[in-house]
Design a protein around this motif. Structure first.
Motif, PDB file in Angstrom:
ATOM      1  N   ASN A 163       0.806  -1.206   0.000  1.00  0.00           N
ATOM      2  CA  ASN A 163       0.000   0.000   0.000  1.00  0.00           C
ATOM      3  C   ASN A 163       0.842   1.261   0.000  1.00  0.00           C
ATOM      4  O   ASN A 163       1.667   1.465   0.873  1.00  0.00           O
ATOM      5  N   ASN A 165       0.066   5.195  -0.135  1.00  0.00           N
ATOM      6  CA  ASN A 165      -0.859   6.308  -0.253  1.00  0.00           C
ATOM      7  C   ASN A 165      -2.284   5.864  -0.544  1.00  0.00           C
ATOM      8  O   ASN A 165      -2.983   6.505  -1.319  1.00  0.00           O
ATOM      9  N   ASP A 166      -2.667   4.734   0.063  1.00  0.00           N
ATOM     10  CA  ASP A 166      -4.056   4.256  -0.069  1.00  0.00           C
ATOM     11  C   ASP A 166      -4.474   3.944  -1.496  1.00  0.00           C
ATOM     12  O   ASP A 166      -5.655   4.068  -1.832  1.00  0.00           O
ATOM     13  N   HIS A 169      -6.236  -1.742  -2.067  1.00  0.00           N
ATOM     14  CA  HIS A 169      -7.357  -2.011  -1.180  1.00  0.00           C
ATOM     15  C   HIS A 169      -7.533  -3.497  -0.975  1.00  0.00           C
ATOM     16  O   HIS A 169      -7.130  -4.306  -1.802  1.00  0.00           O
TER      17      HIS A 169
END
Lengths: 402, 203
Positions: A163, A165-166, A169
């Protein structure tokens, strides 16, 4: 509208024969993949999607990243299940396929459908994750199917290693009545494309909800967004029918005994069996906002109850029996739903809450022809409606025991 | 290879030599293994600002000092020398490898490929050291990719400033700025002057 090249890793292992997702895990997965491909290509015409299988005879690339949806659907057709999922090599092969994409300006993304147990160690997965992060490849993991102990932790470790910075998912989909694709539609897997992707997601959600016929979607298989007049007409006729049935039940109960409690409790039974519809209908009301303009039935009911409650009495049942038949149906329907809402903390209370809202009521009344909000009888009505709900709390506990 | 002026290098003359940063296509600059996405753009600034780290710096991910920076230019340039200001405490890069006019290089490519030139760097906190290039090889540079494989023992690699000295030719690379794709023909886009409306007529 992010420009993206995506590789989808399909799990076609033996575990996919299981039927805990309808119709089978594999079919649910295939549907979800078709939807994802559509969403990605719609979000940006230059997006490409590719597919590879993780199990079967081994990791095999079925389609290199392409924007041709037909090709991807064709290669999903006729896939055979067997073997074990090899997640590590699959991700590495996917990374390689993305590395050799034609348009180097595309962001790289891998979507893994992890339905069977993961046999690799956490360390191995973390190293793979770090390598993906270093080469700025995003990873989406759909965790469904087997709930192996250790699998969620391993996948979480992989996700946290990748992951950045997002952009990556993880979605857990437990087995249940909802289709895999429906659950995924509202997740960042679909909406990560920004506005384009989420637009598709909303449209797809509405379409599938309409198709299913509203367990969590719309009533009567009609989407109010698409066809508001039809949805409204169906809803109004449903309410009229229900009111008529209640009145009929109430009248027969009235003839048996003239007690305040008994008929109301019997009619409440009738209405309670239909409570499901009411709650859904109320949800519809919320969905199709603008109750003031569209809900003629409500206005009628209010004007009826206004005619009746000159005395401002809170004993609704005895009042109703004095009114005419036509008035009785509508007013009864209103009072019944209000009674129930005081007892049941469900969304049925929306109607009564709406009625209690002074400002909303007065705005309705003002819009009714021949109504003067400053009329004392109107003011009494408003006061009585407010008084009614605390009064009903005493009535209802005894009613609901029936 | 240091600046041989006897005045301080904040002079006007010096800084104009390092003005190639104006020809960098900043929106298209990208880096691999950077801790903060987009932080690579902050290292390209004017010579006077080279020690000013208020705009941020470029740092690699924890535990991995490798960095790969892709720098495209808006026009072809000739690069004479490169200056690097690294971070303190061993986080300066120790080696630099350059690749010319190649797009989409990633780490495995960079490690395998032969670089056009390689330099061993030293810790250069004031930014007065410049590393000269083999000028003949750096004549028509549209994009340069810099690979920093290692640091001076630090856990990460930090870069505060990258400067290029050279000259810019005015030859602009053929970059089509906006392309409108037409998935379906739209007659209204194809009106000719002869007929204002109706069917479009292709001559």
């Amino acid at each position: 509208m992010v420009l993206e090249a995506t590789m989808i890793c399909v799990d076609n292992s033996e575990w996919m024969r299981n039927g805990d997702y309808s119709p089978s895990r594999f079919q649910a997965q295939a549907d979800a993949i078709n939807l994802i491909c559509g969403a990605k290509t719609q979000a940006n015409p230059e997006n490409t999607v590719g597919v590879l299988t993780m199990a079967g005879k081994g990791v095999r690339v079925l389609a290199t990243p392409t924007s041709d949806l037909g090709r991807i659907l064709a290669c999903m057709h006729g896939l055979e299940m067997g073997g074990e999922m090899n997640i590590a090599s699959a991700i590495q092969v996917a990374q390689l396929a993305l590395k050799h994409r034609q348009n180097k300006n595309q962001q790289q993304r891998i979507i893994v459908f992890a339905g069977s147990p993961v046999k690799y160690e956490k360390k191995v997965l973390e190293m793979i994750g770090k390598k993906l992060k270093k080469n700025s490849v995003a990873l989406d993991i759909v965790d469904f199917g087997e709930e192996d102990d250790g699998k969620p932790e391993k996948l979480e470790a992989l996700l946290s290693a990748v992951n950045n910075n997002d952009s990556s998912h993880m979605i857990h989909v437990p087995p249940g009545p909802d289709a895999l694709s429906d659950v995924l539609i509202s997740t960042p897997v679909f909406t990560s494309g920004g506005e384009g992707g989420s637009g598709f997601a909303v449209a797809a959600a509405a379409a599938t909800a309409a198709a299913i016929g509203g367990s969590s979607g719309y009533d009567f298989d009609v989407d109010p967004n698409i066809d508001p007049e039809l949805a409204l007409a169906l809803r109004v006729s449903m309410e009229e029918e229900r009111a008529r049935q209640e009145a009929a039940a109430k009248r027969s109960a009235d003839e048996a005994g003239r007690q305040g409690e008994e008929p109301s409790s019997k009619s409440e039974d009738v209405t309670m069996t239909e409570s499901g519809d009411v709650s859904v209908l109320n949800e519809d009301k919320k969905l199709t906002d603008d109750m003031v303009d569209e809900n003629d039935l409500l206005k009628q009911a209010l004007s009826m109850s206004m005619n009746i409650s000159g005395s401002g009495n809170s004993a609704c049942d005895t009042e109703m029996s004095e009114a005419t038949n036509a008035d009785q149906e509508l007013a009864l329907a209103l009072q019944m739903s209000m009674q129930e809402s005081a007892g049941e903390p469900s969304s049925q209370s929306d109607v009564s809450k709406v009625l209690e809202d002074q400002s909303f009521l007065s705005s309705i009344l003002e819009s009714l022809p021949g109504v003067d909000p400053n009329d004392p009888s109107v003011k009494e009505l408003l006061a009585s409606l407010k008084n009614q709900s605390p009064g009903k709390d005493e009535e209802n506990p005894s009613n609901e025991e029936k | 290879m240091a600046c041989l002026h006897d005045h301080s290098c904040e002079d006007h003359d010096c800084s104009s030599d390092w003005s190639l940063y104006k020809h960098i296509d900043l929106p298209k600059v990208s880096a691999l293994n950077e801790a903060v996405p987009g932080s690579v753009k902050s290292v390209f600034k004017a010579w006077e600002e080279r020690l000013n780290s208020s705009g941020g710096h470029l740092e690699s991910n924890e535990g991995d000092p490798e960095l790969l920076i892709f720098i495209p230019f808006t026009s072809d340039v000739k690069i004479k020398s490169i200056s690097i200001v690294g971070g303190v405490d061993g986080t300066s890069p120790s080696k630099m490898r350059a690749f010319i006019n190649r797009e989409g290089i990633d780490f495995s490519d960079a490690q395998g490929m032969q670089a056009i030139q390689e330099w061993d760097l030293v810790e250069n906190f004031q930014g007065v050291l410049e590393y000269q290039t083999r000028y003949s090889k750096f004549q028509n540079v549209a994009s340069i990719t810099l690979h920093f494989p290692d640091s001076f023992g630090g856990d990460t690699t930090k870069i505060e400033y990258i400067g290029f000295k050279g000259e810019a030719t005015q030859l602009k690379r053929d970059v089509v700025a906006t392309i409108v794709y037409e998935l379906r023909p739209n007659p209204s886009d194809h009106k000719t002057k002869a007929e204002g409306g109706g069917l479009s007529h292709v001559e």
